[in-house]
Design a protein around this motif. Sequence first.
Motif, PDB file in Angstrom:
ATOM      1  N   ASP A  85       0.953  -1.042   0.043  1.00  0.00           N
ATOM      2  CA  ASP A  85      -0.034   0.032  -0.050  1.00  0.00           C
ATOM      3  C   ASP A  85       1.117   1.329  -0.562  1.00  0.00           C
ATOM      4  OD1 ASP A  85      -2.862  -1.228   0.543  1.00  0.00           O
ATOM      5  OD2 ASP A  85      -1.915  -2.019   1.575  1.00  0.00           O
ATOM      6  N   ALA A  86       2.292   0.862   1.091  1.00  0.00           N
ATOM      7  CA  ALA A  86       2.303   2.553   0.702  1.00  0.00           C
ATOM      8  C   ALA A  86       4.069   2.927  -0.444  1.00  0.00           C
ATOM      9  CB  ALA A  86       4.181   1.948   1.926  1.00  0.00           C
ATOM     10  N   GLN A  87       4.186   2.010  -1.182  1.00  0.00           N
ATOM     11  CA  GLN A  87       4.304   1.716  -2.376  1.00  0.00           C
ATOM     12  C   GLN A  87       3.670   1.863  -3.473  1.00  0.00           C
ATOM     13  OE1 GLN A  87       5.787  -1.969  -3.062  1.00  0.00           O
ATOM     14  NE2 GLN A  87       7.728  -2.251  -1.113  1.00  0.00           N
ATOM     15  N   LYS A  88       2.693   2.115  -3.241  1.00  0.00           N
ATOM     16  CA  LYS A  88       1.508   2.251  -4.574  1.00  0.00           C
ATOM     17  C   LYS A  88       0.936   3.478  -4.364  1.00  0.00           C
ATOM     18  CE  LYS A  88      -0.796   0.825  -8.020  1.00  0.00           C
ATOM     19  NZ  LYS A  88      -1.082   0.774  -9.705  1.00  0.00           N
ATOM     20  N   ILE A  89       0.851   3.800  -3.105  1.00  0.00           N
ATOM     21  CA  ILE A  89       0.509   5.345  -2.966  1.00  0.00           C
ATOM     22  C   ILE A  89       2.203   6.335  -2.904  1.00  0.00           C
ATOM     23  CG2 ILE A  89       0.723   7.777  -1.038  1.00  0.00           C
ATOM     24  CD1 ILE A  89      -1.758   6.275  -1.468  1.00  0.00           C
ATOM     25  N   LEU A  90       3.391   5.943  -2.948  1.00  0.00           N
ATOM     26  CA  LEU A  90       4.460   6.873  -3.524  1.00  0.00           C
ATOM     27  C   LEU A  90       4.777   6.817  -4.866  1.00  0.00           C
ATOM     28  CD1 LEU A  90       7.039   5.455  -1.022  1.00  0.00           C
ATOM     29  CD2 LEU A  90       6.217   7.390  -1.461  1.00  0.00           C
ATOM     30  N   PHE A  91       4.321   5.632  -5.608  1.00  0.00           N
ATOM     31  CA  PHE A  91       4.308   5.277  -6.711  1.00  0.00           C
ATOM     32  C   PHE A  91       2.947   6.789  -7.442  1.00  0.00           C
ATOM     33  CE2 PHE A  91       1.987   3.793 -11.349  1.00  0.00           C
ATOM     34  CZ  PHE A  91       3.285   4.118 -12.235  1.00  0.00           C
ATOM     35  N   LEU A  92       1.544   6.365  -7.346  1.00  0.00           N
ATOM     36  CA  LEU A  92       0.718   7.234  -7.698  1.00  0.00           C
ATOM     37  C   LEU A  92       1.145   9.110  -7.532  1.00  0.00           C
ATOM     38  CD1 LEU A  92      -2.063   5.586  -6.063  1.00  0.00           C
ATOM     39  CD2 LEU A  92      -1.363   5.614  -8.355  1.00  0.00           C
ATOM     40  N   ASN A  93       1.949   9.490  -5.997  1.00  0.00           N
ATOM     41  CA  ASN A  93       2.047  11.086  -5.915  1.00  0.00           C
ATOM     42  C   ASN A  93       3.605  11.412  -6.854  1.00  0.00           C
ATOM     43  OD1 ASN A  93       0.991  12.161  -3.712  1.00  0.00           O
ATOM     44  ND2 ASN A  93       0.652   9.769  -3.307  1.00  0.00           N
ATOM     45  N   LEU A  94       4.370   9.902  -7.652  1.00  0.00           N
ATOM     46  CA  LEU A  94       5.288  10.483  -8.522  1.00  0.00           C
ATOM     47  C   LEU A  94       5.710   9.841  -9.638  1.00  0.00           C
ATOM     48  CD1 LEU A  94       8.390   9.264  -5.840  1.00  0.00           C
ATOM     49  CD2 LEU A  94       7.150  11.152  -6.021  1.00  0.00           C
ATOM     50  N   ASN A  95       4.473   9.899 -10.069  1.00  0.00           N
ATOM     51  CA  ASN A  95       4.328   9.354 -11.384  1.00  0.00           C
ATOM     52  C   ASN A  95       4.274  10.444 -12.371  1.00  0.00           C
ATOM     53  OD1 ASN A  95       1.232   9.934 -11.841  1.00  0.00           O
ATOM     54  ND2 ASN A  95       1.173   8.270 -11.359  1.00  0.00           N
ATOM     55  N   SER A  96       4.640  10.722 -13.878  1.00  0.00           N
ATOM     56  CA  SER A  96       4.402  11.604 -14.337  1.00  0.00           C
ATOM     57  C   SER A  96       3.132  12.619 -14.948  1.00  0.00           C
ATOM     58  CB  SER A  96       4.859  11.335 -15.880  1.00  0.00           C
ATOM     59  OG  SER A  96       3.558  10.711 -16.465  1.00  0.00           O
ATOM     60  N   GLN A  97       1.473  11.390 -14.537  1.00  0.00           N
ATOM     61  CA  GLN A  97       0.607  12.187 -14.436  1.00  0.00           C
ATOM     62  C   GLN A  97       0.237  12.821 -13.311  1.00  0.00           C
ATOM     63  OE1 GLN A  97      -2.505   8.853 -14.102  1.00  0.00           O
ATOM     64  NE2 GLN A  97      -1.909   8.892 -16.599  1.00  0.00           N
ATOM     65  N   ARG A  98       1.095  12.495 -11.808  1.00  0.00           N
ATOM     66  CA  ARG A  98       1.310  14.210 -10.775  1.00  0.00           C
ATOM     67  C   ARG A  98       2.671  14.702 -10.896  1.00  0.00           C
ATOM     68  NH1 ARG A  98      -2.161  12.053  -6.563  1.00  0.00           N
ATOM     69  NH2 ARG A  98      -1.758  13.684  -5.466  1.00  0.00           N
ATOM     70  N   ASN A  99       2.736  14.911 -11.930  1.00  0.00           N
ATOM     71  CA  ASN A  99       4.070  15.975 -12.148  1.00  0.00           C
ATOM     72  C   ASN A  99       5.070  15.097 -11.281  1.00  0.00           C
ATOM     73  OD1 ASN A  99       5.474  18.001 -13.484  1.00  0.00           O
ATOM     74  ND2 ASN A  99       4.598  19.791 -11.655  1.00  0.00           N
ATOM     75  N   GLY A 100       6.177  14.266 -11.311  1.00  0.00           N
ATOM     76  CA  GLY A 100       6.783  13.615 -10.046  1.00  0.00           C
ATOM     77  C   GLY A 100       8.019  13.944 -10.659  1.00  0.00           C
ATOM     78  N   ILE A 101       8.514  14.427 -11.784  1.00  0.00           N
ATOM     79  CA  ILE A 101       9.126  14.272 -11.834  1.00  0.00           C
ATOM     80  C   ILE A 101      10.055  16.122 -11.376  1.00  0.00           C
ATOM     81  CG2 ILE A 101       9.398  16.364 -14.567  1.00  0.00           C
ATOM     82  CD1 ILE A 101      11.118  15.251 -15.947  1.00  0.00           C
ATOM     83  N   ASN A 102       9.204  16.861 -11.456  1.00  0.00           N
ATOM     84  CA  ASN A 102       9.567  17.583 -10.474  1.00  0.00           C
ATOM     85  C   ASN A 102       9.303  17.955  -9.264  1.00  0.00           C
ATOM     86  OD1 ASN A 102      10.449  19.301 -12.727  1.00  0.00           O
ATOM     87  ND2 ASN A 102       7.717  19.628 -12.823  1.00  0.00           N
TER      88      ASN A 102
END
Length: 260
Positions: free
Chosen positions: A58-75
């Motif tokens: 669950d923790a890993q998935k939340i991190l992925f959802l917050n850091l992927n490209s759709q959430r502007n994770g690159i910045n």
Amino acid sequence: MRVIPIPKKDGKTTRLLKIPTIQDRAWQCLAKFAIEPAHEALFHERSYGFRVGRSAHDAQKILFLNLNSQRNGINKRVIELDIEKCFDRISHTIIMDNLIAPSSIKSGIFRCLKAGINPEFPEQGTCQGGVVSPLLANIALNGIEDIHQSIRYADDMVIILKPQDDAIKILEKISQFLEVRGLKVSDKAFPSVSYSENKYVNVKGNKSPYDGDLTYWSERNSKLYDGETSKALKKQNHTCGYCGLKFTRGTSQFLFFQER
């Protein structure tokens, strides 16, 4: 208590695992079942370590959802934190002040905290081999997630920073929070996670198996809901056997069984 040294992953240091007697562990297990539901209702939804119905996935998935490209994770940036010797140094006062339990259970928990390997009573810490210790650690650390957007798994944390966030100020607030509890931040690094782990569907919000939502937990194939009611819900595709309508999550279920 019995003490067993366990080598850490670095191969250089060891962790002293303190294990209570069988009688003490049995009592701790009963006490945990009694006090856990009340605290589960208050725990932060981004806390995942040693909690029923939640896992590291669950923790890993939340991190992925917050850091992927759709959430502007690159910045975005992340701070990986580990609380140094959390179970060894956590304050007894903080635990007892935040414990929700009858006086008889509080007295028993206090005695568990004061049990040690020497004749002297320990002034801090809780044994890692104790059944109730992970719950007590979560009780003491609950609320650290409110300082900034973060995900916590027991004594490990990942803080998510946007470009405008001041990392130094956030770390100072976290250090102040931990200092009151007799703790401080360690510099241990987190392990890497493979991309395949992102297929996992994380738990919803602050859901807990104690909330009685059979529809939700049976859909997750949770072992915590593997009774006859859960099996019937799966067999009927989460629909009412009488009217054929779908059950909605968060409501009580009255099952009508069809003869096959």
